[in-house]
Design an enzyme around this catalytic site. Structure first.
Site, PDB file in Angstrom:
ATOM      1  N   ARG A  19       0.843  -1.200   0.000  1.00 60.79           N
ATOM      2  CA  ARG A  19       0.000   0.000   0.000  1.00 60.79           C
ATOM      3  C   ARG A  19       0.879   1.252   0.000  1.00 60.79           C
ATOM      4  NH1 ARG A  19      -4.374   2.843  -1.522  1.00 60.79           N
ATOM      5  NH2 ARG A  19      -5.346   4.063   0.141  1.00 60.79           N
TER       6      ARG A  19
ATOM      7  N   CYS B 228     -19.564  -0.148   6.815  1.00 58.40           N
ATOM      8  CA  CYS B 228     -20.219   0.733   7.795  1.00 58.40           C
ATOM      9  C   CYS B 228     -21.648   0.301   8.070  1.00 58.40           C
ATOM     10  CB  CYS B 228     -20.191   2.184   7.309  1.00 58.40           C
ATOM     11  SG  CYS B 228     -18.555   2.942   7.363  1.00 58.40           S
TER      12      CYS B 228
END
Length: 430
Positions: free
Chosen positions: A42, A265
């Protein structure tokens, strides 16, 4: 004790995903900021100006002063540590605090006595009490320092909506809460410097944690109602979208849409709330009922497609990510549609222009066919699971070419309502 927030303030953001990267880039405009992520790959892609989450444009990333590292030791001199790691659930839908605990241990490893005590701020979505009752003790035990003296805690719930280019980190109102008024004030000045939306000082850290977890639980419950009425009306041959088009003309009707509710979420936070409720001895009937309905929508859609086909058939599923316009595969409920269709005996092909094939294979054991829309390919059923712009913009001729004679289009989100499709295939929608 006062906490200066000025040009000398050094900030470390722990976790550079959908939440952490936009925050770190915004903070780097005003502060000496370093972004930490445990995945070296990343860090490598970000250093090359590439963001696989598509949240930050390449040019903006390349010109940012943000420093990057996979080694927490490089953030040891930071005055503020902001933890933005994921908070998933396990297979039993219980909160998995592993990433938060891991990030907390990493921060603890570099804490040391200093003249300016550091602030450790959490943005990860948690149930009330995690910041102070779980993370605080870990920091104290591993660092040997005293909370409230050698370091201080704060909480500011993230409000990133992946793929949303309107409600960005530099425009939204930030809720802030510290364990002392001075910490809250410092957080307000920190976040206030990067957003035009201002800040709201919550009454306590627990209140701020609770505010975050109910924001998404509220949406989950409202969408669950839409999914339930979609199922009811489906039994009577009525499209819920036709019903909503009429109902939405009333001024106080709440505009929610049915569909597959997953993601990191809305599909997760209600379980954090229900876990805390049951710890307190309360059975959260509404919260759990809403989640149960939404968790069952994938099977409902697959069963309706199967009812039409009545045989093993070739099915094309368009979209695998948890929502349109993003490459995020976390907790995608399209997987439930695919798994159910396969269990019912269908040959399922998956196409998605944004999802990463390697991630789909690793996380779900599913293959993405990049050639699935080739002109020579035809299917008995086409399921529009995720309305990526790529699919929404397809012509009626291109859509019709995908369906074999006598086939069916299953348009979960109703984005092709009223559009003429070549061949006039059978169409089904919620």
């Amino acid at each position: 004790m006062s906490f200066p927030i000025d040009g000398t303030t050094r900030v470390a953001v722990i976790g550079l995903g959908y939440v952490g990267l936009p925050l770190a880039v915004a903070l780097a405009k005003s502060f000496d900021t370093i972004g930490i992520d445990i995945k070296p790959e990343r860090i490598a892609e970000l250093r090359n100006g590439e963001d696989s989450t598509h949240e930050i444009e390449p040019e903006r990333l390349k010109t940012s002063s943000l420093k990057l590292s996979s080694d927490i030791a490089d953030a040891a001199d930071s005055d503020i540590f902001i933890v933005t790691v994921p908070t998933p659930v396990d297979k039993a839908n219980q909160p998995d605090l592993g990433p938060v605990r891991g990030a907390t241990r990493a921060v603890a490893s570099v804490l040391k006595p200093r003249e300016r005590p550091p602030l450790i701020i959490y943005e990860s979505t948690v149930y009330p009490g995690v910041t102070e009752d779980v993370c605080g003790p870990i920091l104290e035990e591993l660092s040997g320092l005293s909370r409230g003296k050698d370091f201080f805690l704060g909480y500011s719930p993230e409000r990133i909506n992946p793929g949303d280019k309107v409600h960005t980190v530099d425009k939204i109102t930030r809720v802030v809460a510290g364990e002392t008024p001075a910490v809250t004030d410092a957080m307000s000045r920190l976040y206030g410097s990067i957003t035009s939306g201002g800040t709201f000082e919550a009454a306590s850290i627990k209140a701020a944690e609770a505010a975050k977890v109910i924001e998404n639980a509220q949406r989950d419950i409202n969408i669950a109602f839409m999914n339930e009425i979609a199922q009811i009306f489906n039994l009577d041959g009525i499209s819920v979208y036709d019903v909503l088009a009429a109902a939405e003309t009333k001024w106080n009707f709440l505009k929610f849409s049915p569909g597959l509710v997953g993601g990191h979420c809305i599909g997760v936070d209600p379980y954090y709330l229900s876990y805390k409720a049951q710890q307190l001895g309360h059975l959260p009937r509404v919260v759990l009922a809403g989640r149960s309905i939404n968790d069952g929508m994938g099977a409902f859609v697959a069963d309706r497609v199967h009812d039409y086909l009545q045989r093993a058939a070739k099915v094309l599923v368009l979209g695998l990510t948890f929502k349109e316009g993003v490459p995020d595969l976390r907790n995608s409920k399209v997987v439930d549609v695919v798994n159910r269709l396969q269990w019912l005996g269908h040959d399922v092909t998956i196409h998605d222009p944004l999802a990463r094939a390697a991630e789909a294979e690793e996380e779900y054991g599913l293959s993405i066919d990049t050639d699935a829309l080739s002109p020579e390919r035809r299917y008995d059923a086409v399921v529009l699971a995720v309305p990526h712009p790529h699919y929404v913009d397809m012509s009626g001729d291109a859509l019709g070419a995908l369906v074999a004679p006598g086939g069916v289009f299953a348009d979960i989100k109703g984005v092709w309502r009223g559009r003429a499709i070549a061949g006039d295939p059978h169409r089904w929608q919620l």
